[in-house]
Motif scaffolding. Structure first.
Motif, PDB file in Angstrom:
ATOM      1  N   VAL A 113       0.843  -1.203   0.000  1.00  0.00           N
ATOM      2  CA  VAL A 113       0.000   0.000   0.000  1.00  0.00           C
ATOM      3  C   VAL A 113       0.877   1.251   0.000  1.00  0.00           C
ATOM      4  N   ALA A 114       1.899   1.261   0.846  1.00  0.00           N
ATOM      5  CA  ALA A 114       2.803   2.419   0.896  1.00  0.00           C
ATOM      6  C   ALA A 114       3.502   2.616  -0.446  1.00  0.00           C
ATOM      7  N   ALA A 115       3.840   1.523  -1.115  1.00  0.00           N
ATOM      8  CA  ALA A 115       4.550   1.620  -2.391  1.00  0.00           C
ATOM      9  C   ALA A 115       3.654   2.105  -3.520  1.00  0.00           C
ATOM     10  N   LEU A 116       2.386   1.697  -3.513  1.00  0.00           N
ATOM     11  CA  LEU A 116       1.540   1.929  -4.677  1.00  0.00           C
ATOM     12  C   LEU A 116       0.574   3.105  -4.539  1.00  0.00           C
ATOM     13  N   THR A 120       0.544   5.836 -10.413  1.00  0.00           N
ATOM     14  CA  THR A 120      -0.575   6.171 -11.304  1.00  0.00           C
ATOM     15  C   THR A 120      -1.062   4.952 -12.072  1.00  0.00           C
ATOM     16  N   ARG A 121      -0.236   3.921 -12.166  1.00  0.00           N
ATOM     17  CA  ARG A 121      -0.632   2.705 -12.872  1.00  0.00           C
ATOM     18  C   ARG A 121      -1.248   1.713 -11.888  1.00  0.00           C
ATOM     19  N   ARG A 134       6.977  -3.520 -13.927  1.00  0.00           N
ATOM     20  CA  ARG A 134       7.573  -2.189 -14.083  1.00  0.00           C
ATOM     21  C   ARG A 134       8.108  -1.681 -12.745  1.00  0.00           C
ATOM     22  N   PRO A 135       9.183  -0.896 -12.750  1.00  0.00           N
ATOM     23  CA  PRO A 135       9.637  -0.250 -11.515  1.00  0.00           C
ATOM     24  C   PRO A 135       8.626   0.792 -11.065  1.00  0.00           C
ATOM     25  N   LEU A 136       8.668   1.124  -9.801  1.00  0.00           N
ATOM     26  CA  LEU A 136       7.768   2.151  -9.278  1.00  0.00           C
ATOM     27  C   LEU A 136       8.051   3.489  -9.953  1.00  0.00           C
ATOM     28  N   GLU A 137       6.991   4.238 -10.209  1.00  0.00           N
ATOM     29  CA  GLU A 137       7.145   5.550 -10.843  1.00  0.00           C
ATOM     30  C   GLU A 137       7.590   6.615  -9.850  1.00  0.00           C
ATOM     31  N   ALA A 138       7.195   6.444  -8.589  1.00  0.00           N
ATOM     32  CA  ALA A 138       7.487   7.444  -7.559  1.00  0.00           C
ATOM     33  C   ALA A 138       7.902   6.733  -6.285  1.00  0.00           C
ATOM     34  N   ALA A 139       8.569   7.454  -5.421  1.00  0.00           N
ATOM     35  CA  ALA A 139       9.001   6.876  -4.147  1.00  0.00           C
ATOM     36  C   ALA A 139       7.782   6.504  -3.305  1.00  0.00           C
ATOM     37  N   ALA A 176      13.789  -1.417  -4.725  1.00  0.00           N
ATOM     38  CA  ALA A 176      14.761  -1.121  -3.660  1.00  0.00           C
ATOM     39  C   ALA A 176      14.248  -0.061  -2.699  1.00  0.00           C
ATOM     40  N   ARG A 177      13.354   0.818  -3.172  1.00  0.00           N
ATOM     41  CA  ARG A 177      12.838   1.883  -2.320  1.00  0.00           C
ATOM     42  C   ARG A 177      11.749   1.415  -1.360  1.00  0.00           C
ATOM     43  N   MET A 178      11.358   0.151  -1.454  1.00  0.00           N
ATOM     44  CA  MET A 178      10.338  -0.380  -0.555  1.00  0.00           C
ATOM     45  C   MET A 178      10.889  -0.775   0.811  1.00  0.00           C
ATOM     46  N   ILE A 179      12.178  -0.669   1.000  1.00  0.00           N
ATOM     47  CA  ILE A 179      12.769  -0.909   2.320  1.00  0.00           C
ATOM     48  C   ILE A 179      12.157   0.073   3.320  1.00  0.00           C
ATOM     49  N   ALA A 180      11.851  -0.415   4.517  1.00  0.00           N
ATOM     50  CA  ALA A 180      11.165   0.398   5.522  1.00  0.00           C
ATOM     51  C   ALA A 180      11.988   1.611   5.945  1.00  0.00           C
ATOM     52  N   ASP A 181      11.291   2.679   6.247  1.00  0.00           N
ATOM     53  CA  ASP A 181      11.938   3.867   6.805  1.00  0.00           C
ATOM     54  C   ASP A 181      12.248   3.670   8.284  1.00  0.00           C
ATOM     55  N   LEU A 182      11.437   2.862   8.949  1.00  0.00           N
ATOM     56  CA  LEU A 182      11.656   2.568  10.371  1.00  0.00           C
ATOM     57  C   LEU A 182      11.159   1.162  10.661  1.00  0.00           C
ATOM     58  N   VAL A 183      11.994   0.386  11.336  1.00  0.00           N
ATOM     59  CA  VAL A 183      11.621  -0.954  11.790  1.00  0.00           C
ATOM     60  C   VAL A 183      11.786  -1.001  13.300  1.00  0.00           C
TER      61      VAL A 183
END
Length: 277
Positions: A113-116, A120-121, A134-139, A176-183
């Motif tokens: 959910v955070a990734a998508l 826009t797709r 496809r790679p994510l369009e945005a962070a 690669a940007r789906m790594i958590a900001d805080l764990v």
């Protein structure tokens, strides 16, 4: 004397590491969760396992800090239909951060959910195997993970496993940007986990330590993680099959986290490949 000289060390092949921005590990560390999460913004979406009462406490603590909190329950393994429903519900007014609290399924759904939400797709444009990959369009939006089982290591990986019902397949959303900001790994959240869940998830963690250790993509960092965690994890799991033991819960929670970092950076092997089939 030359026969006793240390042989020259082999060259270390280059490698890259994907790691969460911040990890807090330790018994009782969940008490800091609301304070840490509130720093991301005033609107928070919590995706939780149904049985995790700690999610209600977290929501109350966040509201006490002035946050607006919405909760969504992850029921079973995350499917494409559940993911699409959450995206539709929150895309027009997205949260400042998404929190996953529960087992690997809840954490994977929250991560997806955070990734998508910024995408826009549709999800199938980004899912592997049955989609376009496809790679994510945005962070992604800021993502926080609090595991309540010790097994999948999903809190520290860079993918989310989603079941696509129409194809009867489990596939990954990966970036690669789906790594958590805080764990926040608080082993106390796993205390009194049922024996069957403890055994199954614990064996998953141990497998995920062995496979990266044997992987051709292993590096000195992942090897050190795996070497230091396999034996303690086996001992902890054996102990927890006999009796509840906080120290064993701590060791198993660490092993699960280490396994997630190892597999995210060195990959898995035949066991997981066969399990998928």
């Amino acid at each position: 004397m030359d026969s006793f000289a240390t042989p020259p060390a082999a060259a270390i092949a280059g490698f890259a590491l994907a790691l969460p921005a911040r990890v807090i590990f330790g018994r009782g560390s969940a008490a800091t969760a609301a304070e840490e999460i509130a720093r991301f913004g005033a609107r928070v979406l919590i995706v939780r396992s149904a049985s995790v009462g700690r999610a209600d406490t977290l929501a109350e603590d966040l509201r006490a800090r002035g946050c607006t909190v919405t909760q969504a329950v992850a029921r079973g393994e995350p499917g494409l239909s559940a993911l699409e429903a959450l995206l539709a519900a929150h895309r027009a007014d997205p949260p400042a951060a998404v929190v996953g609290i529960g087992g690997g399924s809840a954490i994977d759904l929250a991560k997806a959910v955070a990734a998508l939400l910024p995408a826009t797709r549709p999800p199938l444009a980004h899912l592997e195997v049955v989609g376009e990959g496809r790679p994510l369009e945005a962070a992604p939006l800021p993502f926080v993970a609090l595991p309540t089982t010790s097994g999948t290591g999903a809190e520290v990986t860079r993918n989310a496993v989603i079941t696509v019902e129409a194809h009867a397949r489990k596939v990954s959303l990966r970036d690669a940007r789906m790594i958590a900001d805080l764990v926040i790994v608080d082993p106390a959240l796993t205390d009194s986990c049922p024996a069957g869940v403890t055994l199954a998830s614990g064996l998953d963690a141990i497998t995920q330590l062995i496979e990266p250790y044997l992987s051709p993509r292993a590096n000195p960092f992942t090897d050190a993680l795996c070497q230091g965690a396999i034996a303690p994890a086996l001992g902890a799991l054996h102990r927890l099959m006999e009796a509840e033991d906080p120290a064993a819960r701590d060791r198993l929670a660490y092993a699960s986290m280490a396994s997630g970092i190892a597999l995210a950076n060195a990959g898995l092997g035949a066991v997981h490949g066969l399990a998928g089939v």
